[in-house]
Design a protein around this motif. Structure first.
Motif, PDB file in Angstrom:
ATOM      1  N   ARG A 195     -41.935  -4.011 -60.209  1.00  0.00           N
ATOM      2  CA  ARG A 195     -42.245  -4.362 -61.423  1.00  0.00           C
ATOM      3  C   ARG A 195     -43.476  -4.530 -61.432  1.00  0.00           C
ATOM      4  NH1 ARG A 195     -39.220  -4.625 -66.059  1.00  0.00           N
ATOM      5  NH2 ARG A 195     -36.901  -4.303 -65.211  1.00  0.00           N
ATOM      6  N   PHE A 197     -49.756  -3.586 -69.862  1.00  0.00           N
ATOM      7  CA  PHE A 197     -49.144  -2.306 -69.130  1.00  0.00           C
ATOM      8  C   PHE A 197     -47.978  -2.812 -67.861  1.00  0.00           C
ATOM      9  CE2 PHE A 197     -48.970  -0.157 -64.843  1.00  0.00           C
ATOM     10  CZ  PHE A 197     -48.885   1.352 -65.240  1.00  0.00           C
ATOM     11  N   GLN A 198     -46.874  -1.996 -68.348  1.00  0.00           N
ATOM     12  CA  GLN A 198     -45.746  -2.156 -67.652  1.00  0.00           C
ATOM     13  C   GLN A 198     -45.568  -1.236 -67.119  1.00  0.00           C
ATOM     14  OE1 GLN A 198     -42.153  -5.509 -69.065  1.00  0.00           O
ATOM     15  NE2 GLN A 198     -44.010  -5.388 -70.534  1.00  0.00           N
ATOM     16  N   ALA A 199     -45.156  -1.844 -65.978  1.00  0.00           N
ATOM     17  CA  ALA A 199     -43.963  -0.200 -65.153  1.00  0.00           C
ATOM     18  C   ALA A 199     -43.056  -0.912 -64.211  1.00  0.00           C
ATOM     19  CB  ALA A 199     -44.890   0.502 -64.298  1.00  0.00           C
ATOM     20  N   ALA A 200     -41.179  -0.241 -64.137  1.00  0.00           N
ATOM     21  CA  ALA A 200     -40.660  -0.386 -63.224  1.00  0.00           C
ATOM     22  C   ALA A 200     -39.994   0.539 -63.081  1.00  0.00           C
ATOM     23  CB  ALA A 200     -39.653  -1.005 -64.207  1.00  0.00           C
ATOM     24  N   GLY A 201     -39.619  -0.242 -61.839  1.00  0.00           N
ATOM     25  CA  GLY A 201     -39.355   1.217 -60.337  1.00  0.00           C
ATOM     26  C   GLY A 201     -38.988   1.069 -59.349  1.00  0.00           C
TER      27      GLY A 201
END
Lengths: 135, 111
Positions: free
Chosen positions: A62, A74-78
């Protein structure tokens, strides 16, 4: 720990080829902007060290950028999944570089910001940076 | 018994706040089985325990695959890196163990 974050580097550009990372102008802690909002214009290099039992299992990653008022910009999950490399030697480290594009993320305020990178349920790695008003 | 399990990442819209990530898994080898969790670590544990229970077997080996339709790094032919030192060609394609391994990744922009 079977998998851990070895480095988090804010930079101008990041590419990965054949498992090796190229970092251009890494170590950025200041962004100079005449006016806001403005694009962040940064790339992120994350280096993970992967040990035995962490191969062949997916891991959650994350990434979040918050501004001086703790507002999420900004947020990204993967997830990442690395198969055990062929012919891995005993005690041979495996470094997995991950490039991430933050160029178009928008910054809205001057002051201290924080980038956090969290792997699975581990304590996040925090990289602070400052957005300064350029004259 | 090896079972292939596909990991999916979804964003669930929540009114007035950023979307929430949700992890779930299914298997082309086991019809009717599905698992879900708030974190990937919980999903991995739930998958291993749940499949053994669902199939009523203790020898289940899970082969995880990230959803190919969400794969952020589509598999490509690896470029062959070569260089020359003192006129001798050297192979630079194997200088990192991770460079020789198959990597899958999926990503979702939450906000």
């Amino acid at each position: 720990m079977p998998i851990e974050i070895q480095a988090v580097v804010l930079s101008d550009a990041v590419t990965v080829r054949d498992g090796l990372v190229n970092i251009l102008a890494g170590g950025i802690t200041r962004l100079n902007r005449k006016e806001l909002p403005a694009p962040m214009g940064l790339s992120l290099a994350i280096l993970l060290e992967v040990l035995d039992e962490s191969f062949d299992v997916p891991h959650e990653l994350r990434i979040e950028v918050v501004d001086t008022e703790d507002k999420s910009l900004f947020q990204a999950a993967g997830a990442i999944f690395l198969e055990r490399p062929p012919n891995l030697n005993f005690n041979e480290p495996t470094i997995l570089p991950i490039p991430f594009d933050l160029r178009t993320a928008q910054i809205e305020t001057f002051g201290r910001h924080e980038l956090s990178v969290k792997l699975d349920n581990q304590t996040p790695v925090i990289r602070p940076f400052f957005v300064l008003r350029s004259i | 018994m090896q079972v292939e399990v596909i990991i999916h990442l979804d964003l669930i819209e929540v009114e007035g706040s950023p979307p929430v990530t949700s992890w779930w898994a299914d298997s082309p080898d086991v019809a009717g089985w599905i698992a879900g969790a708030d974190s990937l670590a919980d999903l991995v544990n739930a998958t291993k325990e749940g499949l053994a229970f669902f199939l009523d077997r203790s020898d289940v080996v899970v082969k995880f695959i990230l959803d190919p339709e969400q794969n952020a790094v589509p598999p490509t032919d690896r470029p062959q890196s070569t260089a020359s030192v003192d006129g001798r060609e050297i192979d630079e394609s194997t200088r990192s163990s991770s460079g020789a391994a198959n990597l899958q990744s999926i990503v979702a922009m939450v906000a």
